[in-house]
Enzyme design. Structure first.
Site, PDB file in Angstrom:
ATOM      1  N   ARG A  35       0.661  -0.984  -0.097  1.00  0.00           N
ATOM      2  CA  ARG A  35       0.050   0.010  -0.100  1.00  0.00           C
ATOM      3  C   ARG A  35       1.009   1.226  -0.136  1.00  0.00           C
ATOM      4  NH1 ARG A  35      -4.977  -1.869   4.225  1.00  0.00           N
ATOM      5  NH2 ARG A  35      -6.081  -2.796   2.410  1.00  0.00           N
ATOM      6  N   GLY A 377     -12.511  -3.732   1.345  1.00  0.00           N
ATOM      7  CA  GLY A 377     -13.934  -3.284   1.451  1.00  0.00           C
ATOM      8  C   GLY A 377     -14.709  -2.275   0.338  1.00  0.00           C
TER       9      GLY A 377
END
Length: 396
Positions: A35, A377
């Site tokens: 990330r 998500g």
């Protein structure tokens, strides 16, 4: 959607950037910096433009309290190794340390604010509380760039409310994520296949309902597969089972048949007497799972079935592992799906979370997939067809 270019000349400006640096840690050491690396194109673009970059990010769920275990210190260190400039970590979120750190910035330098979730207002359900924190963020910057795709499905101060207070735009990562995921959902080249795994059907009810109206093939693996098998009348032994979802799943099976969607379920499974890395594994057909055993991965025949059918697809969206990939013995199903996507001639999107972690853990070259999402998500909610507040606020 507004882009960095719409913000004009950024030289000397303080650019607030929401990044997703929620990376896994073990004993204070980052175990997967994917990330952080994904944020580099946006950060380097801003640095090259001569901006003073002020990053907002979170780590874990400290529940609105300062907790050293969730400090962004390891992120600051790793980011400093990846960019060719000074990175300074503030000692708080918007307090005196944050103000002093931002005031000391030179053009082309980075300040990283401490974990925004140390402040309970960040995730508050009360609009006024989030807006108050957003105003404090706004005092630290001139413009805002949203580049934390993993949080754009949340209405939070550093994601949503800040974008309404200062000129705002999407970062390169968010643009790439949205373009790739929409290509895989809005108007996919067909045949369009979706692979869903992970532990629970209940986590993906909306996704399945939406995709049954869009996909040509729907593959079900992971722990959620056993609820589907139970819905077909099979005994699943000690396998993960959501009994309260069996009737819902029966409805999905019927709808798939009615719509002509090829619903692909495992035909065999790897079972073991317990959930453990060294548990002895046995391959059994799905209609012969022993009462004292639990399924922990799809079996070799299922792996071949999944791979063969996936090879015919032109677009594939994958979210969720096929088994307990962290245990080598039960990683074969996830590996087979990754291999099919890695070597196939299709547009492939891996939907973040455990799927992305599995690809890296199993040693696949990330460049062989069309796109690996940084947001589990958020990507799920896009697959579900939901409007993401952190994206909607950036659209004209």
């Amino acid at each position: 959607m507004r882009t960095i270019e719409t913000l004009g000349d950024l030289r000397g400006k303080r650019v607030l950037v929401r990044s997703d640096f929620n990376v896994p840690l073990k004993d204070g050491v980052i175990t997967d910096d994917g990330r952080i690396r994904a944020a580099l194109p946006t950060l380097n673009t801003l640095l090259e433009a001569g901006a003073k970059v002020v990053i907002m990010a979170h780590m874990g769920r400290p529940k609105g309290e300062v907790n050293p275990a969730f400090s962004l210190a390891p992120v600051a260190q790793r980011l400093g190794e990846l960019v060719d400039t000074k990175v300074t970590l503030a000692g708080d979120v918007t307090g005196e340390s944050a103000k002093a750190t931002v005031d000391a910035l030179e053009d082309g330098e980075i300040a990283l604010l401490e974990n925004v979730r140390f402040d309970p207002r960040e995730t508050s359900k009360v609009d006024e509380e989030r807006e108050e924190l957003a105003r404090e963020f706004a005092a630290l910057g001139d413009v805002f760039v949203s580049d934390g795709f993993g949080v754009v499905h949340r209405k939070q101060a550093s994601v949503y409310d800040i974008a309404k207070l200062v000129p705002s735009a999407s970062g390169l990562l968010v643009l790439k994520e949205i373009d790739s995921l929409r290509r895989a959902t809005d108007n996919p080249e067909r045949p369009y296949a979706v692979v869903l795994g992970g532990s629970k059907v209940s986590d993906k009810l909306g996704v399945i309902a939406n995709l049954l109206t869009k996909a040509d093939m729907l593959f079900i693996g992971g722990g959620m597969a056993y609820t589907f098998l139970a819905a077909k009348g099979y005994s699943v032994g000690k396998s993960l089972l959501e009994e309260d979802q069996i009737e819902t799943v029966k409805g999905y099976i019927a709808e798939a048949a009615e719509r002509g969607v090829d619903l692909v379920l495992p035909v065999d499974t790897l079972v073991a007497p317990e959930f453990a890395a060294d548990a002895p594994a046995t391959v059994v057909p799905v209609d012969a799972i022993p009462a004292d055993q639990m399924g922990l991965d799809i079996g070799p025949e299922s792996q071949k079935l999944f791979a063969d059918k996936l090879s015919t697809a032109k677009t594939v969206a994958w979210n969720g592992p096929m088994g307990v990939f962290e245990f080598d013995t039960f990683s074969g199903g996830t590996r087979a799906v990754a291999e099919a996507l890695s070597s196939g001639d299709m547009f492939s999107v891996i939907g973040g979370g455990d799927s992305a972690a599995a690809v890296r853990l199993l040693g696949f070259d990330e460049a062989t997939f069309s796109h690996i999402s940084t947001g589990g998500g958020a990507s799920l909610e896009l697959l579900e067809g939901k409007v993401l507040p952190g994206i909607a606020v950036l659209e004209d």
